[in-house]
Design an enzyme around this catalytic site. Sequence first.
Site, PDB file in Angstrom:
ATOM      1  NE  ARG A  39      -9.942  -5.503   0.368  1.00  0.00           N
ATOM      2  CZ  ARG A  39      -9.240  -4.462   0.816  1.00  0.00           C
ATOM      3  NH1 ARG A  39      -9.848  -3.418   1.326  1.00  0.00           N
ATOM      4  NH2 ARG A  39      -7.913  -4.449   0.732  1.00  0.00           N
ATOM      5  CD  GLN A  78     -12.952  -2.164  -0.685  1.00  0.00           C
ATOM      6  OE1 GLN A  78     -12.139  -2.128   0.234  1.00  0.00           O
ATOM      7  NE2 GLN A  78     -14.152  -2.736  -0.547  1.00  0.00           N
ATOM      8  CG  ASP A 134     -13.540   6.200  -1.233  1.00  0.00           C
ATOM      9  OD1 ASP A 134     -13.593   6.030  -0.002  1.00  0.00           O
ATOM     10  OD2 ASP A 134     -12.481   6.108  -1.884  1.00  0.00           O
ATOM     11  CB  CYS A 158     -13.947   0.962  -0.127  1.00  0.00           C
ATOM     12  SG  CYS A 158     -13.302   2.629   0.085  1.00  0.00           S
ATOM     13  NE  ARG A 187      -3.887   0.597   1.890  1.00  0.00           N
ATOM     14  CZ  ARG A 187      -5.116   0.674   2.403  1.00  0.00           C
ATOM     15  NH1 ARG A 187      -5.337   1.404   3.470  1.00  0.00           N
ATOM     16  NH2 ARG A 187      -6.124   0.040   1.844  1.00  0.00           N
TER      17      ARG A 187
HETATM   18  N1  NVA Z   1      -9.933   6.501  -1.504  1.00  0.00           N
HETATM   19  C1  NVA Z   1      -9.590   6.133  -0.148  1.00  0.00           C
HETATM   20  C2  NVA Z   1      -9.797   4.671   0.048  1.00  0.00           C
HETATM   21  C3  NVA Z   1      -9.472   4.184   1.433  1.00  0.00           C
HETATM   22  C4  NVA Z   1      -9.651   2.710   1.579  1.00  0.00           C
HETATM   23  C5  NVA Z   1      -8.142   6.508   0.120  1.00  0.00           C
HETATM   24  O1  NVA Z   1      -7.302   6.304  -0.772  1.00  0.00           O
HETATM   25  O2  NVA Z   1      -7.840   7.017   1.198  1.00  0.00           O
HETATM   26  N1   CP Z   2     -11.218  -0.266   2.381  1.00  0.00           N
HETATM   27  C1   CP Z   2      -9.943  -0.324   2.814  1.00  0.00           C
HETATM   28  O1   CP Z   2      -9.010  -0.539   2.026  1.00  0.00           O
HETATM   29  O2   CP Z   2      -9.815  -0.134   4.150  1.00  0.00           O
HETATM   30  P1   CP Z   2      -8.471   0.098   4.973  1.00  0.00           P
HETATM   31  O3   CP Z   2      -7.937   1.449   4.575  1.00  0.00           O
HETATM   32  O4   CP Z   2      -8.894   0.051   6.403  1.00  0.00           O
HETATM   33  O5   CP Z   2      -7.485  -0.975   4.625  1.00  0.00           O
END
Ligand code: NVA
Ligand code: CP
Length: 307
Positions: free
Chosen positions: A289, A135, A221, A261, A105
């Site tokens: 997930r 997701q 979102d 999500c 991530r």
């Molecule tokens: N669009 C959001 C999704 C979090 C799971 C972000 O990138 O923070």
């Molecule tokens: N939806 C999602 O990716 O959640 P987290 O940021 O908690 O991993």
Amino acid sequence: MNTPRHYLQFKDFTREEYDYLFGRVRWIKDKFKRYEPYHPLFDRTLVMIFEKASTRTRLSFEAGMQQLGGSAIYLNTRDSQLGRGEPVEDAAQVISRMSDVVMIRTFEQDIIDRFAANSRVPVINGLTNEYHPCQILADIFTFIEHRGSIQGKTVAWVGDANNMSYTWLQAAEVLDFKVRVSTPPGYAIDPARAGLAGTGHFELFADPMEACRGADLVTTDVWTSMGYEAENEARMKAFADWCVDADMMAAANPGALFMHCLPAHRGEEVTADVIDGPQSVVWDEAENRLHVQKALMEYLVLGKVDS
Ligand code: NVA
Ligand code: CP
């Protein structure tokens, strides 16, 4: 050394691969619900690299790898050399010699692309600024569980042109459904950034209510994604009319689902009556997930299996 398969964007897999994968998710989930052990990744190691916060992604990958018989190691930029300037290419060489699959991530997609290009093992995108394919994999499996195939169906996206929306656009091309998108002025979708083939699977609407008309699924979102916190104040003003409420759900098809999500902000991108209401399937989405990523790791590490 064989070149490993990676999962960096939704379009990395074909429709046939998704058909296979969704079948595996069903099988793996059913087995898990019957408390039957299944350890195809016994003795395998997942490394999880987090440059942004997470609840669901960390938990589902770590629990999922343990349930498949393997183990998971958590690294973040604060406690590893990744945060002290070690080149991502060097990190990939080292980490992939000690593991069987890596989940990352991070911020720019370029970082995960460079890691994957130097990795001996499969690399999975656990969210970048551009995409969040795991997701959308869970969201589409959730849709299938509730409504059957998503092919030919219509998804309404209300809100930001972010990693989630761009991944929905890719998924629509691969799995042949429509996305009706409404974003506020100044936050428009950039089709070039979406990495699309240009097969006309999405339409843009200035009015979010219009985008919801005829939708089988309405989804949104956060208004401010991770990494964009400095824009928060401006976004709160710009997105005020892009809150999914009961009127928008009423404009959608009867029986339309609502997805998010998570994490969610009630009263911002969605009203409490919608996210906590009968059309919402957000908890199934979150649970799935776990199941989709178990099938994904099995596929990337072992290829197709028959069991
Ligand atoms: N669009 C959001 C999704 C979090 C799971 C972000 O990138 O923070
Ligand atoms: N939806 C999602 O990716 O959640 P987290 O940021 O908690 O991993």
